[in-house]
Design a protein around this motif. Structure first.
Motif, short mmCIF file in Angstrom:
data_model
loop_
_atom_site.label_atom_id
_atom_site.label_comp_id
_atom_site.label_asym_id
_atom_site.label_seq_id
_atom_site.Cartn_x
_atom_site.Cartn_y
_atom_site.Cartn_z
N LYS A 23 1.15 -14.77 -11.60
CA LYS A 23 1.87 -14.35 -13.35
C LYS A 23 2.32 -12.82 -13.09
N VAL A 24 3.50 -12.65 -14.02
CA VAL A 24 3.15 -11.31 -13.58
C VAL A 24 2.65 -10.82 -14.69
N PHE A 25 2.31 -9.53 -14.66
CA PHE A 25 1.22 -9.01 -15.07
C PHE A 25 1.86 -7.90 -16.19
N THR A 26 0.94 -8.13 -17.48
CA THR A 26 2.48 -7.36 -18.64
C THR A 26 0.65 -6.69 -19.85
N ASP A 27 -1.14 -6.80 -19.17
CA ASP A 27 -2.06 -6.80 -19.81
C ASP A 27 -2.44 -4.87 -19.29
N PHE A 28 -1.11 -4.17 -19.99
CA PHE A 28 -1.65 -2.53 -19.82
C PHE A 28 -2.85 -1.59 -20.72
N ASP A 29 -3.31 -0.91 -19.41
CA ASP A 29 -4.26 -0.89 -21.31
C ASP A 29 -4.09 1.06 -20.47
N LYS A 30 -3.70 1.10 -21.88
CA LYS A 30 -2.94 2.53 -22.35
C LYS A 30 -4.39 3.59 -22.46
N ASP A 31 -5.72 3.15 -22.54
CA ASP A 31 -7.21 3.86 -22.27
C ASP A 31 -6.95 4.43 -20.77
N LEU A 32 -6.76 3.57 -20.01
CA LEU A 32 -7.12 4.26 -18.78
C LEU A 32 -5.85 4.18 -18.13
N LEU A 33 -4.56 5.11 -19.13
CA LEU A 33 -3.49 5.82 -18.56
C LEU A 33 -2.75 4.65 -17.27
N GLU A 34 -2.89 3.05 -17.85
CA GLU A 34 -1.98 2.70 -17.11
C GLU A 34 -0.60 1.91 -17.52
N SER A 35 0.22 1.80 -16.69
CA SER A 35 1.51 1.83 -17.26
C SER A 35 2.93 0.86 -16.05
N PRO A 36 3.53 0.09 -16.67
CA PRO A 36 4.34 0.05 -15.38
C PRO A 36 5.17 0.86 -14.50
N GLU A 37 5.26 0.86 -13.63
CA GLU A 37 6.21 1.49 -12.23
C GLU A 37 7.78 1.10 -12.84
N PRO A 38 8.50 1.96 -12.84
CA PRO A 38 9.94 1.84 -14.19
C PRO A 38 10.65 1.21 -12.32
N GLY A 39 11.19 -0.16 -12.31
CA GLY A 39 12.34 -0.89 -11.20
C GLY A 39 11.31 -2.00 -10.58
N SER A 40 9.80 -1.85 -11.29
CA SER A 40 9.07 -3.17 -10.68
C SER A 40 8.37 -4.03 -11.56
N THR A 41 8.47 -5.08 -10.75
CA THR A 41 7.35 -6.12 -11.26
C THR A 41 5.72 -6.31 -11.05
N ASP A 42 4.86 -6.07 -11.69
CA ASP A 42 3.48 -6.07 -11.83
C ASP A 42 2.91 -7.35 -11.73
N PHE A 43 2.26 -8.13 -10.38
CA PHE A 43 1.99 -9.17 -10.52
C PHE A 43 0.14 -9.61 -10.54
N ARG A 44 -0.81 -10.56 -10.74
CA ARG A 44 -1.79 -10.94 -10.41
C ARG A 44 -1.76 -12.10 -9.21
N VAL A 45 -3.06 -12.02 -7.91
CA VAL A 45 -2.61 -13.01 -7.75
C VAL A 45 -4.41 -14.42 -7.47
N THR A 46 -3.88 -15.09 -8.15
CA THR A 46 -5.34 -15.54 -7.32
C THR A 46 -5.47 -16.57 -6.26
#
Length: 61
Positions: A23-46
């Motif tokens: 699934k596409v991942f969009t649940d970034f944690d701002k407290d951990l300084l997480e943010s999406p990379e411009p131009g890329s799609t983050d996802f999680r795999v089980t």
């Protein structure tokens, strides 16, 4: 982008890896300084790993 269809691959030595879910991942944690990379799609795999071969090994990590 939606989900990736589940599937499996078995290597010649008998290690079988199955993609159970992706699934596409969009649940970034701002407290951990997480943010999406411009131009890329983050996802999680089980995934599921199975030893279907004759080698008696152990996967760690």
């Amino acid at each position: 982008m939606g989900t990736v269809p589940a599937g499996a691959y078995t290597w010649p030595d008998g290690l079988k890896v199955t993609v159970v879910d992706a699934k596409v991942f969009t649940d970034f944690d701002k407290d951990l300084l997480e943010s999406p990379e411009p131009g890329s799609t983050d996802f999680r795999v089980t995934s599921k790993l199975q030893n279907t071969g004759k080698f008696n090994g152990q996967i760690t990590g």
